[in-house]
Scaffold this motif. Structure first.
Motif, PDB file in Angstrom:
ATOM      1  N   LYS A  80      47.032  51.375  45.816  1.00  0.00           N
ATOM      2  CA  LYS A  80      47.096  49.927  45.619  1.00  0.00           C
ATOM      3  C   LYS A  80      48.501  49.485  45.258  1.00  0.00           C
ATOM      4  N   THR A 121      41.914  45.698  54.357  1.00  0.00           N
ATOM      5  CA  THR A 121      42.357  45.646  52.971  1.00  0.00           C
ATOM      6  C   THR A 121      42.126  44.256  52.400  1.00  0.00           C
ATOM      7  N   VAL A 165      38.244  48.580  52.626  1.00  0.00           N
ATOM      8  CA  VAL A 165      36.928  47.969  52.530  1.00  0.00           C
ATOM      9  C   VAL A 165      36.513  47.540  53.934  1.00  0.00           C
ATOM     10  N   LYS A 207      40.808  37.714  44.111  1.00  0.00           N
ATOM     11  CA  LYS A 207      40.773  39.119  43.719  1.00  0.00           C
ATOM     12  C   LYS A 207      41.869  39.357  42.677  1.00  0.00           C
ATOM     13  N   GLU A 256      41.962  45.729  46.827  1.00  0.00           N
ATOM     14  CA  GLU A 256      40.915  46.685  47.183  1.00  0.00           C
ATOM     15  C   GLU A 256      41.225  47.235  48.563  1.00  0.00           C
TER      16      GLU A 256
END
Length: 611
Positions: free
Chosen positions: A451, A519, A515, A508, A512
């Motif tokens: 991340k 992203t 997913v 957010k 994350e």
């Protein structure tokens, strides 16, 4: 009052005080040539001329340009965009009872009567503009003089069948063939009952006829007859016999190609250029030149299918025979568009999906770089009242330089790390602005895995205007989607009440990764800011790289390729092919496979793409 230059024969006006026209000097004795535009660029006639220049040219033209014009939907800058094939036709001297007088037929009428008929077809054009342009063409254009001369011959000798031929061969003795004009660029003769033209590319104008005659795109009179406002003196364009100057000749090539001629014609030089200051008509000329050049290449490919070794496509012929057997029809002709032709579907299908699955597993970043018409390099190149959409040549040249600089920053300077491989494809939006889709493969040490790595290179938030106002203005201008949805239901991205790009995104607090193949970037909740007439927040921001966005001041979307599931998205954008329509072309009773015809009938061409 008009007079004539004793040296070059150019018609000019005697300079008088309190004149309301803009003049240019004659190159020989300093006298003033015929007026073309009003003196003040903001006068009503000048504005009307710039806005309706295509309509004015079509009404004053001697030949028609038949094309299916498909302008982009919605509002925005003008973009000339056509679909399918283009035809150039010339009408007979006199109109029939079923059709109104148009094109060259109007040049045999009195000036006031011709202007009245033109205004009936184009009510939005100014009468003063038509009167001035008609006067200029009658004075200096050899085609207008030829049409009028033919009309006089027909009236004086009604029993003789006469036709007018604009010859391709410029080596003929013009005095013996009774040329009706002193201009050496256009050769026009009048052929009677016993004379016929030998060249099949000559333009023939008959006194009467039910249909228009097609003009070959290889004829040197095609451009000046179609664009009298760009070539008011009837200057001939490219022809198959045009030779290079001695310093440019080689042993293999002594003649000028069609591409070389138009590249020379479209180059910007010192001094005033009618071509580059014609706005919408300039766009049409660019597209027309491109289509004619492309048509010559396609004609060569069609005539040399044996040299292309189409027998290597035996698998395709077997499939056609099997399909023809099932449909109980015969197998037609097989015409292949090879991969050597730019835009061929073979190029788009050369990489198999399995190869893409392997390659996509290595791809690290996906970038979309779009041209910004507000770049200072573009705006500083505008002259007078020109707008960026009036100069597609400058737009694509500046974009090409910016793209090279962007790739140099990424590959050589290592903004994202060490680049092992990259691939990019340039496309053109509906409005004509070019944009590049770039795929980057980074080495193992530069791979984006965590991340923190994503947040280091990609941001999807509005910057603080107090810390960097210029950066905030760039983001809000170039990297905000829409807005759409309930805020603006008329946005182009809306499909069945939903945004096709899935905006607005969700807030957010942290990024994350991986997913469902995509992203989810960090989009922290903040107070909305006013951008134009809408209030937006981080949910509407398109992911970007701050360093690249500050430097290039353009829409640069940066996406992290987190999963192989995104291969569909990459495959679609990198090799989806040219902008085309879904059509099926097939002769009745036979199953043909004509890739050239399908390509021509299906593709769209806009002015920046042609340039």
């Amino acid at each position: 009052m008009s007079e004539q230059c004793d040296f070059c024969g150019a018609v000019y006006w005697k300079e008088e005080k309190n004149t309301a026209h803009k003049y240019t000097k004659c190159c020989h004795d300093g006298k003033v040539q015929l007026p073309a535009f009003p003196l003040t660029e903001n006068s009503p006639d000048a504005k009307n001329y710039r806005q309706r220049i295509r309509e004015c040219n079509s009404t004053l033209a001697f030949a028609s340009m038949g094309a299916q014009i498909k302008p982009p939907r919605g509002t925005g800058p003008y973009c000339y965009r056509l679909h399918g094939q283009v035809y150039h036709r010339v009408s007979p001297l006199y109109a029939s009872d079923q059709h109104k007088e148009s094109y060259g037929q109007l040049h045999i009428f009195d000036s006031s009567e011709a202007t009245e008929k033109r205004l009936s077809n184009n009510q939005n054009c100014s009468q003063h503009v038509f009167e001035k342009l008609d006067f200029i063409l009658r004075e200096i254009n050899p085609f207008a003089q030829s049409y009028l001369q033919m009309h006089r011959l027909v009236q004086e000798h009604p029993t003789i069948s006469v036709k007018m031929v604009f010859l391709e061969d410029k080596n003929l003795d013009m005095r013996r063939n009774n040329a009706p004009t002193l201009c050496t660029e256009v050769a026009a003769i009048f052929v009677g009952d016993n004379g016929e033209s030998s060249a099949n590319r000559d333009i023939c104008v008959y006194p009467v006829g039910d249909t228009c005659q097609s003009i070959s795109p290889l004829n040197q009179c095609c451009d000046p007859m179609t664009y009298p406002l760009l070539f008011p003196r009837g200057e001939c364009s490219w022809n198959t016999g045009m030779e290079h100057v001695e310093e440019r000749r080689t042993a293999k090539r002594t003649r000028v190609t069609q591409l070389q001629y138009y590249a020379y014609r479209l180059s910007q030089r010192n001094g005033f250029s009618i071509l580059h200051n014609s706005g919408k008509l300039f766009q049409q000329y660019i597209v027309d030149a491109y289509v004619k050049t492309e048509g010559s290449r396609l004609h060569f490919l069609r005539q040399n299918q044996k040299d292309l070794r189409i027998e290597l496509y035996r698998w395709l012929l077997d499939a056609l025979e099997c399909r023809a057997h099932n449909e109980n029809i015969c197998t037609g002709k097989l015409i292949i568009l090879p991969s050597s032709f730019q835009g061929s579907p073979v190029i788009c299908n050369r990489i198999t999906k399995m190869q893409w699955l392997w390659y996509a597993s290595l791809v690290s970043l996906f970038l979309t770089f779009t041209c910004n018409p507000s770049w200072s390099e573009i705006l500083n190149s505008m002259e007078g009242v020109q707008r960026p959409e009036d100069r597609p040549d400058i737009i694509v040249r500046v974009f090409n330089m910016k793209l090279k600089e962007l790739l140099e920053d990424i590959c050589k300077h290592g903004i994202f790390g060490t680049v092992l491989a990259y691939i990019y494809v340039i496309e053109f939006q509906k409005r004509g602005l070019p944009h590049a889709h770039i795929l980057l493969t980074l080495d193992s040490e530069s791979k984006i895995r965590t991340k923190d790595d994503i947040d280091k290179f990609v941001s999807a938030e509005l910057p603080d205007p107090c810390a960097d106002l210029r950066f905030f203005q760039i983001v809000t201008k170039c990297m905000v989607h829409g807005p759409c949805g309930t805020i603006n239901i008329n946005s182009p991205c809306m499909r069945d009440g939903q945004c096709c790009k899935s905006f607005p995104k969700q807030f957010k607090d942290d990024t994350e990764e991986n997913v469902n193949g995509y992203t989810f970037y960090r989009r922290r909740a903040t107070e909305p800011v006013q951008v134009g007439k809408y209030s937006i927040d981080n949910r509407w921001v398109v992911p970007y790289n701050p360093l690249l966005l500050k430097k290039f001041n353009a829409h640069i979307n940066v996406e992290v390729c987190a999963s192989v599931k995104s291969v569909k998205y990459l495959y679609k954008y990198a090799y989806k092919g040219h902008d085309a329509a879904s059509v099926k072309i097939q002769k009745e009773g036979a199953l043909d496979h004509d890739e050239i015809l399908s390509f021509v009938e299906g593709r769209y061409v806009s002015a920046p793409e042609a340039m």
